[in-house]
Write a protein that holds these residues in place. Structure first.
Motif, short mmCIF file in Angstrom:
data_model
loop_
_atom_site.label_atom_id
_atom_site.label_comp_id
_atom_site.label_asym_id
_atom_site.label_seq_id
_atom_site.Cartn_x
_atom_site.Cartn_y
_atom_site.Cartn_z
N MET A 1 0.86 -1.17 0.00
CA MET A 1 0.00 0.00 0.00
C MET A 1 0.91 1.24 0.00
O MET A 1 1.86 1.31 0.76
N SER A 2 0.61 2.20 -0.85
CA SER A 2 1.42 3.41 -0.94
C SER A 2 1.14 4.33 0.25
O SER A 2 0.13 4.19 0.95
N ARG A 3 2.01 5.30 0.45
CA ARG A 3 1.85 6.26 1.52
C ARG A 3 0.53 7.02 1.37
O ARG A 3 -0.18 7.26 2.34
N VAL A 4 0.21 7.41 0.15
CA VAL A 4 -1.04 8.16 -0.09
C VAL A 4 -2.24 7.29 0.25
O VAL A 4 -3.20 7.75 0.88
N GLU A 5 -2.21 6.03 -0.15
CA GLU A 5 -3.32 5.12 0.16
C GLU A 5 -3.48 4.93 1.67
O GLU A 5 -4.60 4.89 2.19
N ILE A 6 -2.35 4.85 2.37
CA ILE A 6 -2.40 4.72 3.83
C ILE A 6 -3.04 5.96 4.44
O ILE A 6 -3.91 5.87 5.32
N MET A 7 -2.65 7.14 3.96
CA MET A 7 -3.21 8.39 4.50
C MET A 7 -4.69 8.51 4.19
O MET A 7 -5.47 8.98 5.03
N VAL A 8 -5.12 8.08 3.01
CA VAL A 8 -6.55 8.09 2.66
C VAL A 8 -7.32 7.16 3.59
O VAL A 8 -8.41 7.50 4.07
N GLU A 9 -6.76 5.99 3.87
CA GLU A 9 -7.41 5.04 4.77
C GLU A 9 -7.47 5.60 6.19
O GLU A 9 -8.49 5.47 6.88
N MET A 10 -6.40 6.24 6.63
CA MET A 10 -6.41 6.86 7.96
C MET A 10 -7.48 7.95 8.04
O MET A 10 -8.20 8.05 9.04
N LYS A 11 -7.61 8.74 6.99
CA LYS A 11 -8.62 9.79 6.95
C LYS A 11 -10.02 9.19 7.08
O LYS A 11 -10.84 9.66 7.86
N ARG A 12 -10.28 8.11 6.36
CA ARG A 12 -11.57 7.44 6.43
C ARG A 12 -11.85 6.94 7.85
O ARG A 12 -12.94 7.13 8.39
N MET A 13 -10.84 6.33 8.47
CA MET A 13 -10.99 5.79 9.82
C MET A 13 -11.28 6.90 10.84
O MET A 13 -12.11 6.72 11.73
N ILE A 14 -10.60 8.03 10.71
CA ILE A 14 -10.81 9.15 11.64
C ILE A 14 -12.19 9.77 11.44
O ILE A 14 -12.85 10.16 12.41
N GLU A 15 -12.64 9.86 10.20
CA GLU A 15 -13.98 10.40 9.95
C GLU A 15 -15.04 9.50 10.59
O GLU A 15 -16.04 10.00 11.11
N GLU A 16 -14.80 8.19 10.61
CA GLU A 16 -15.74 7.26 11.24
C GLU A 16 -15.63 7.27 12.77
O GLU A 16 -16.62 7.05 13.46
#
Length: 158
Positions: A1-16
């Motif tokens: 998983m790329s750094r950008v994909e990791i950050m996008v996933e982290m963003k999704r998790m924090i929004e939830e």
């Protein structure tokens, strides 16, 4: 998983789950006679992203900031000690701070910097603790990383 994909996933998790946004980070440098022998950075409330095993993800920008803060202080501390004729047999620099990942990832507005910065310095030296405290204060003041923070760094000398 790329750094950008990791950050996008982290963003999704924090929004939830907004409670995941605030985390304490720690950067630790260990030195023997002025030479750095180890450097470790960790998120003390690490988010577990699906598909990424701990230690397998790419280095994130905040990790670089904590590594730079701990190392910058450590190098300047040793330089100032040397300039004063003080031998530092060993030292451990532990830099702690809090980061709001929601601000870093653009979920919330505001400064995404490090808050509650603190350095714990463990030193083995023949010099007295008062002199070592003076040198540590100078190093914190002269560190380009620490002096750029919005909050003053708290120092603890052990």
């Amino acid at each position: 998983m790329s750094r950008v994909e990791i950050m996008v996933e982290m963003k999704r998790m924090i929004e939830e789950n907004p409670s995941l946004a605030i985390s304490e980070w720690q950067g630790t440098c260990k030195y023997v006679v002025g030479e750095m022998i180890s450097l470790e950075v960790k998120d003390l409330q690490e988010m577990h992203v699906k598909g990424v095993k701990p230690g397998e993800n790419q280095v994130m920008p905040i990790e670089l900031m904590f590594a730079a803060a701990a190392n910058s202080f450590g190098l300047l501390f040793h330089l100032e000690a040397y300039n004063e004729g003080i031998i530092v047999d060993s030292a451990e620099v532990i830099f702690n701070g809090t980061v709001n990942k929601a601000k870093f990832l653009g979920i919330q507005s505001g400064n995404s910097g490090i808050t509650k910065p603190m350095i714990t310095l463990k030193v083995t030296s023949a010099a007295n603790k008062g002199k070592l405290s003076e040198i540590a204060a100078i190093a914190a003041e002269r560190s380009p990383i620490l002096s750029s923070l919005n909050e003053r760094v708290t120092l603890h000398i052990l």
